[in-house]
Design a protein around this motif. Structure first.
Motif, PDB file in Angstrom:
ATOM      1  N   VAL A 142       0.756  -1.221   0.026  1.00 24.29           N
ATOM      2  CA  VAL A 142       0.062  -0.055  -0.057  1.00 24.29           C
ATOM      3  C   VAL A 142       0.979   1.118  -0.048  1.00 24.29           C
ATOM      4  O   VAL A 142       0.428   2.281  -0.702  1.00 24.29           O
ATOM      5  N   GLY A 143       1.801   1.050   0.831  1.00 21.82           N
ATOM      6  CA  GLY A 143       2.919   2.416   0.882  1.00 21.82           C
ATOM      7  C   GLY A 143       3.471   2.651  -0.511  1.00 21.82           C
ATOM      8  O   GLY A 143       3.558   3.750  -1.007  1.00 21.82           O
ATOM      9  N   ARG A 144       3.863   1.599  -1.358  1.00 22.82           N
ATOM     10  CA  ARG A 144       4.246   1.816  -2.667  1.00 22.82           C
ATOM     11  C   ARG A 144       3.278   2.557  -3.476  1.00 22.82           C
ATOM     12  O   ARG A 144       3.483   3.649  -4.356  1.00 22.82           O
ATOM     13  N   GLU A 145       1.945   2.150  -3.444  1.00 25.44           N
ATOM     14  CA  GLU A 145       0.883   2.737  -4.027  1.00 25.44           C
ATOM     15  C   GLU A 145       0.601   4.295  -3.587  1.00 25.44           C
ATOM     16  O   GLU A 145       0.094   5.082  -4.515  1.00 25.44           O
ATOM     17  N   LYS A 146       0.587   4.499  -2.479  1.00 25.96           N
ATOM     18  CA  LYS A 146       0.027   5.591  -1.836  1.00 25.96           C
ATOM     19  C   LYS A 146       1.281   6.637  -1.293  1.00 25.96           C
ATOM     20  O   LYS A 146       0.872   7.713  -0.877  1.00 25.96           O
ATOM     21  N   GLY A 147       2.432   6.225  -1.567  1.00 26.67           N
ATOM     22  CA  GLY A 147       3.384   7.369  -1.324  1.00 26.67           C
ATOM     23  C   GLY A 147       3.951   7.292   0.170  1.00 26.67           C
ATOM     24  O   GLY A 147       4.508   8.367   0.474  1.00 26.67           O
ATOM     25  N   PHE A 148       4.105   6.163   0.827  1.00 23.40           N
ATOM     26  CA  PHE A 148       4.614   6.097   1.925  1.00 23.40           C
ATOM     27  C   PHE A 148       5.565   5.155   2.265  1.00 23.40           C
ATOM     28  O   PHE A 148       5.319   4.074   1.660  1.00 23.40           O
ATOM     29  N   SER A 149       6.779   5.259   2.984  1.00 19.81           N
ATOM     30  CA  SER A 149       7.700   4.014   3.281  1.00 19.81           C
ATOM     31  C   SER A 149       7.638   3.497   4.430  1.00 19.81           C
ATOM     32  O   SER A 149       6.678   3.895   5.611  1.00 19.81           O
ATOM     33  N   VAL A 150       7.849   2.161   4.692  1.00 20.47           N
ATOM     34  CA  VAL A 150       7.760   1.248   5.777  1.00 20.47           C
ATOM     35  C   VAL A 150       9.037   0.746   6.177  1.00 20.47           C
ATOM     36  O   VAL A 150       9.809   0.383   5.326  1.00 20.47           O
ATOM     37  N   GLU A 151       9.422   0.746   7.526  1.00 17.33           N
ATOM     38  CA  GLU A 151      10.580   0.440   7.825  1.00 17.33           C
ATOM     39  C   GLU A 151      10.438  -0.782   9.280  1.00 17.33           C
ATOM     40  O   GLU A 151       9.691  -0.467   9.872  1.00 17.33           O
ATOM     41  N   HIS A 152      11.293  -1.762   9.236  1.00 15.08           N
ATOM     42  CA  HIS A 152      11.581  -2.447  10.301  1.00 15.08           C
ATOM     43  C   HIS A 152      11.642  -1.945  11.641  1.00 15.08           C
ATOM     44  O   HIS A 152      12.554  -1.112  11.760  1.00 15.08           O
ATOM     45  N   MET A 153      11.358  -2.334  12.837  1.00 19.21           N
ATOM     46  CA  MET A 153      11.667  -1.792  13.966  1.00 19.21           C
ATOM     47  C   MET A 153      13.098  -2.541  14.140  1.00 19.21           C
ATOM     48  O   MET A 153      13.349  -3.677  13.974  1.00 19.21           O
ATOM     49  N   GLU A 154      13.896  -1.824  14.838  1.00 20.44           N
ATOM     50  CA  GLU A 154      15.450  -2.488  15.269  1.00 20.44           C
ATOM     51  C   GLU A 154      15.257  -3.377  16.505  1.00 20.44           C
ATOM     52  O   GLU A 154      14.502  -2.675  17.322  1.00 20.44           O
ATOM     53  N   THR A 155      15.634  -4.357  16.637  1.00 19.32           N
ATOM     54  CA  THR A 155      15.691  -5.133  17.803  1.00 19.32           C
ATOM     55  C   THR A 155      16.520  -4.747  18.762  1.00 19.32           C
ATOM     56  O   THR A 155      17.818  -4.690  18.453  1.00 19.32           O
ATOM     57  N   TYR A 156      16.246  -4.642  19.902  1.00 21.36           N
ATOM     58  CA  TYR A 156      17.439  -4.363  20.977  1.00 21.36           C
ATOM     59  C   TYR A 156      17.610  -5.536  21.741  1.00 21.36           C
ATOM     60  O   TYR A 156      16.650  -6.075  22.492  1.00 21.36           O
ATOM     61  N   LEU A 157      18.998  -5.838  21.875  1.00 27.35           N
ATOM     62  CA  LEU A 157      19.114  -7.288  22.725  1.00 27.35           C
ATOM     63  C   LEU A 157      20.008  -6.953  23.898  1.00 27.35           C
ATOM     64  O   LEU A 157      20.820  -5.971  23.746  1.00 27.35           O
ATOM     65  N   LEU A 158      19.834  -7.731  24.981  1.00 25.51           N
ATOM     66  CA  LEU A 158      20.476  -7.404  26.289  1.00 25.51           C
ATOM     67  C   LEU A 158      20.856  -8.956  26.731  1.00 25.51           C
ATOM     68  O   LEU A 158      19.944  -9.827  26.640  1.00 25.51           O
ATOM     69  N   ASP A 159      22.015  -9.069  26.776  1.00 24.40           N
ATOM     70  CA  ASP A 159      22.411 -10.632  26.947  1.00 24.40           C
ATOM     71  C   ASP A 159      22.209 -11.498  26.003  1.00 24.40           C
ATOM     72  O   ASP A 159      21.822 -12.791  26.310  1.00 24.40           O
ATOM     73  N   GLY A 160      22.087 -11.064  24.743  1.00 23.85           N
ATOM     74  CA  GLY A 160      21.810 -11.875  23.824  1.00 23.85           C
ATOM     75  C   GLY A 160      20.100 -12.530  23.645  1.00 23.85           C
ATOM     76  O   GLY A 160      19.557 -12.946  22.682  1.00 23.85           O
ATOM     77  N   GLU A 161      19.480 -11.610  24.227  1.00 28.72           N
ATOM     78  CA  GLU A 161      17.882 -11.814  24.143  1.00 28.72           C
ATOM     79  C   GLU A 161      17.220 -10.534  23.806  1.00 28.72           C
ATOM     80  O   GLU A 161      17.634  -9.384  24.565  1.00 28.72           O
ATOM     81  N   ARG A 162      16.057 -10.673  23.300  1.00 30.75           N
ATOM     82  CA  ARG A 162      15.338  -9.265  23.049  1.00 30.75           C
ATOM     83  C   ARG A 162      14.780  -8.869  24.234  1.00 30.75           C
ATOM     84  O   ARG A 162      14.100  -9.470  24.984  1.00 30.75           O
ATOM     85  N   VAL A 163      14.855  -7.434  24.410  1.00 30.77           N
ATOM     86  CA  VAL A 163      14.282  -6.697  25.444  1.00 30.77           C
ATOM     87  C   VAL A 163      12.551  -6.651  24.999  1.00 30.77           C
ATOM     88  O   VAL A 163      12.302  -5.961  23.873  1.00 30.77           O
TER      89      VAL A 163
END
Length: 307
Positions: A142-163
């Motif tokens: 939809v973003g390509r059609e309507k003119g907005f971009s989409v981005e993944h959230m960056e994962t934050y790891l602490l001690d090798g596990e996702r917060v």
């Protein structure tokens, strides 16, 4: 920062922005990472930033009292988002109308008509719409059609596990307050206004401030050494009990805090009760005299921990 309650309160001035969406329960270090992405894109595009949240949180709507306890009440969540430098918070009431909204309608009403989003940051596992058809791939298309971009959230790891909020909640329920602080980026606290209670503490010689909890179910239960910030900004050491008060047949969770060597009127004031150390589990006593003796032991333990 501007708080907008509901789609119906969006105005033309709120259109064209960079946005993200989620519960943001606790506004932990993982959330901060996402908000940093949003702010960086907003700066790049010269656009205001918006965090979209829900009230109640979706799991609370569906599960009611069986939903996991919150990390933060609504007001505290908004304050934490403000402290992160978000320009606006849009709070959507999670109700039957929102629950029954299709993914396509959600995009049309919220992202396109309501906010005119130019960039949207979401998790790659984000799902939305009553038909569960809304996902990252759909947003990209939809973003390509309507003119907005989409981005993944960056994962934050602490001690090798996702917060995550779940991970913070588990740490608090295990009374690992230091571990929770590492995940949150701030010492866990509960904020609320002081209300009139049974004045039992005053009867026992230990006056307490009863912090209004409303429907908030906290992830902590028991007796803790605390530091309490009161309305004038001063911070006072103390001891607090959070729980059902079984000795006096309590029926609702209550946070009661006794501030050491404090004299003054706290009624109506907004308190920030910061939990420094766990002392003991809540339990039922045979009578008020036994409870009074235990309270004095708790005070002594809290003083020692806070010294």
């Amino acid at each position: 920062m501007e708080l907008i309650r509901g789609l119906h309160n969006l105005r033309d001035k709120h259109r064209v922005c960079v946005a993200t969406i989620g519960n943001f329960d606790g506004v932990h270090r993982g959330h901060v990472k996402v908000l940093d992405q949003v702010k960086a894109k907003g700066l790049e595009l010269g656009l205001p930033t918006v965090a979209i949240i829900f009230e109640p949180q979706p799991r609370e709507f569906f599960a009611g009292a069986e939903a996991p306890p919150r990390l933060t009440r609504f007001d505290e969540k908004v304050r934490l988002l403000r402290d992160q430098g978000v320009d606006r918070v849009l709070c959507l009431p999670f109700n039957d109308r929102l629950r029954s909204m299709s993914a396509a309608r959600f995009i049309d009403e919220l992202l396109l008509e309501g906010l005119a989003v130019r960039h949207f940051v979401v998790g790659d596992d984000f799902r939305f719409g009553c038909d569960r058809k809304g996902d990252y791939a759909m947003l990209e298309q939809v973003g390509r059609e309507k003119g907005f971009s989409v981005e993944h959230m960056e994962t934050y790891l602490l001690d090798g596990e996702r917060v995550s909020s779940t991970r913070v909640r588990l740490a608090l329920q295990a009374n690992d307050l230091d571990g929770a602080q590492r995940l949150l980026g701030w010492r866990y606290r509960i904020c609320g206004r002081v209300m009139h209670g049974q004045k039992l503490g005053r009867t026992l010689g230990v006056p307490t401030a009863n912090v209004r909890m409303h429907r908030f179910a906290a992830p902590l239960r028991g007796v803790y050494a605390v530091r309490v910030r009161i309305g004038d900004g001063s911070i006072h050491p103390g001891v607090a009990n959070i729980g059902m008060r079984p000795t006096v047949h309590g029926t609702q969770p209550v946070l009661e805090a006794h501030l050491f060597d404090f004299t003054g009127d706290l009624y109506g004031q907004l308190l920030n009760v910061e939990f420094d150390a766990f002392i003991r589990d809540e339990r039922k006593f045979d009578g008020l005299e036994q409870l009074k003796q235990q309270i004095q032991q708790d005070i002594d333990a809290a003083r020692a921990l806070l010294t």
